[in-house]
Scaffold this motif. Structure first.
Motif, PDB file in Angstrom:
ATOM      1  N   ILE A 103       5.462   3.287   7.826  1.00 24.45           N
ATOM      2  CA  ILE A 103       6.645   2.421   7.716  1.00 24.45           C
ATOM      3  C   ILE A 103       6.225   0.965   7.579  1.00 24.45           C
ATOM      4  O   ILE A 103       6.754   0.226   6.737  1.00 24.45           O
ATOM      5  CB  ILE A 103       7.558   2.641   8.935  1.00 24.45           C
ATOM      6  CG1 ILE A 103       8.295   3.977   8.798  1.00 24.45           C
ATOM      7  CG2 ILE A 103       8.554   1.496   9.100  1.00 24.45           C
ATOM      8  CD1 ILE A 103       8.992   4.429  10.062  1.00 24.45           C
ATOM      9  N   ALA A 128      12.357   2.031  14.254  1.00 26.36           N
ATOM     10  CA  ALA A 128      11.946   3.428  14.151  1.00 26.36           C
ATOM     11  C   ALA A 128      11.390   3.936  15.471  1.00 26.36           C
ATOM     12  O   ALA A 128      11.708   5.053  15.915  1.00 26.36           O
ATOM     13  CB  ALA A 128      10.907   3.578  13.041  1.00 26.36           C
ATOM     14  N   LEU A 160      13.715   2.768   6.161  1.00 31.96           N
ATOM     15  CA  LEU A 160      14.045   3.716   7.218  1.00 31.96           C
ATOM     16  C   LEU A 160      15.012   4.794   6.767  1.00 31.96           C
ATOM     17  O   LEU A 160      15.088   5.856   7.399  1.00 31.96           O
ATOM     18  CB  LEU A 160      14.600   2.962   8.430  1.00 31.96           C
ATOM     19  CG  LEU A 160      13.631   1.962   9.066  1.00 31.96           C
ATOM     20  CD1 LEU A 160      14.267   1.308  10.288  1.00 31.96           C
ATOM     21  CD2 LEU A 160      12.310   2.615   9.440  1.00 31.96           C
TER      22      LEU A 160
END
Length: 455
Positions: A33, A354, A168
């Motif tokens: 990410i 996250a 996300l």
């Protein structure tokens, strides 16, 4: 102020998720990410927001090319495009309220924010939130017609929020994530006030508010140029603390262990682990000295919230008419934004959202005992197993009372109490975090009402 809340949700996740990961996030996922934040996409979004000329709260709402109306419609369309790419995984809506009789909004004005919600799969009532501010201004806070590009303040925060949603939305999470482009900040934090009230009225279990306000400037008014640091502003004692809670805190501590402070410590640790060349500084203050931002309305209602921003501000580029005087260029223009740096802070936000959305809920009802004893015992409530199927157990943390970050920890398993033998309660501060099967943790929760993240 009229207290009429108008919300209209669209795209209620009728289509399935098109996700590349399930709800068992790991450290490897967080590294992936962090690597996805794109300076190029952030630059394009900032350039688009600047192209609307001004985004002043009182500016034009009907034009398709200039003013706050065009800006908010474009932001909503971007969130809807992101949702379409993930099969409708994000709900997107305008949230508005008519404000009037305020010093900076004297005439009835509809303040309209754009809200996007990515619902969690096992605990959708638990939320983490990232925000940026839509509006911009020049020297005169009531000037709604002059060019106010607001490239850094705060197109950078909105662009970062859009980019975090793009990243996300490829994943599924246990908890829900809110992406908010809030309006009316320069005129009185109205977008944040509206959304915070909405969260309270809807019973959101809101665990974190990450307010991104100016995340693109690296050249300070003090001559410092640095792209490797950022600030995390976090208030201490909760605004909503009762007299009884204050008395308890006086005897047990907690002045520097509010949920906002422990949220900031949590993000500081994530920066060290997942973001290259970024050192975050936790600032023990609500905001810059006697200044404010859109996390404050959430703090006012007791929610954990912090401001994430650049370390080196340049006041020539904030709230200024575009001009040159004595060889100094004034104005918040594109050349004052470092897009790589904005991407770095966006990556930090995405990782934090996250990590918290994948981790179990922070422990609840944490208590501590050990006065006049060589040992310290902490207790907490077992988390709801249906909401937290990823829960593996709990970890106890402690630190010296003058230490800024947690220093010591011990894994104690899936239990509801644990005792630290020969660790004297008087000499340390303590807390508890919940841990997933893949090792992702919640923020540390300090015992008692001073540190509680809520249910």
């Amino acid at each position: 102020m009229k207290a009429t809340l108008l919300t209209a949700a669209v795209g209620l996740c009728a289509a399935p998720y098109l996700a590349v990961a399930n709800t068992v996030g790991s450290a490897e996922d967080l590294h992936a990410i962090a690597a996805q934040a794109s300076p190029q996409r952030i630059q394009q979004d900032i350039e688009t927001l600047v192209s609307f000329g001004t985004r002043h709260t009182l500016s034009d709402t009907t034009s398709d090319t200039r003013g706050i109306g065009a800006a908010r419609r474009w932001i909503k369309a971007e969130f809807e495009r992101i949702s379409a790419d993930c099969g409708g995984c994000i709900e997107v809506f305008f949230q508005s309220e008519v404000i009037e009789g305020e010093p900076r909004i004297p005439e009835p004005t509809e303040v309209v924010s754009v809200i996007a919600i990515q619902r969690g799969s096992t605990d959708p009532g638990r939320y983490v939130l990232m925000s940026g501010d839509i509006d911009s201004r020049v020297s005169d806070v009531m000037d709604a017609t002059s060019d106010a590009p607001g490239a850094n303040d705060n197109a950078s925060g909105v662009a970062g929020t859009l980019e975090a949603a793009r990243i996300l939305s490829q994943y599924r999470f246990n908890g829900s994530i809110v992406y908010a482009a809030l309006a009316g900040e320069e005129q009185g934090l109205f977008g944040g006030k509206i959304l915070a009230r909405h969260a309270q009225q809807q019973g959101w279990r809101l665990k974190a508010v990450l307010n991104n306000d100016m995340i693109g400037n690296i050249e300070g008014i003090n001559g410092v140029i640095n792209n490797t640091t950022a600030r995390l502003f976090a208030e201490g004692t909760r605004m909503t603390e009762s007299a009884d809670d204050a008395r308890l805190r006086r005897f047990t501590g907690g002045e520097v262990d509010s949920p906002s402070r422990n949220l900031a410590r949590y993000i500081d640790q994530l920066a060290d682990r997942y973001i290259d060349n970024l050192d975050t500084r936790v600032i023990y203050r609500l905001d810059r000295f006697r200044r404010g931002g859109h996390h404050r309305p959430f703090n006012d209602l007791g929610y954990p919230g912090i401001r994430i921003m650049e370390t080196n501000e340049n006041y020539h580029r904030q709230h200024q008419d575009i001009r040159t005087e004595d060889g100094i260029a004034y104005g918040d223009t594109l050349d004052g934004v470092d897009f790589d740096y904005a991407a770095k802070l966006t990556a930090l936000n995405a990782v934090a959202l996250a990590s918290m959305a994948w981790a179990p809920n922070p422990p609840t009802d944490v208590t501590i005992e050990g006065a006049v004893s060589p040992d310290t015992t902490l207790r907490w409530q077992a988390l709801d197993a249906s909401q937290n199927p990823q829960l593996k157990g709990y970890k106890i943390y402690w630190r010296n009372t003058d230490a800024p970050q947690w220093e010591f920890s011990r894994w104690v398993g899936n239990v509801t109490h644990a005792t630290l033998k020969n660790v004297v309660i008087d000499n340390y501060f303590f807390g508890v975090a919940s841990v997933s099967h893949n090792g992702l943790e919640s923020p540390v929760v300090f015992p008692g009402p001073a540190g509680a993240f809520g249910e």
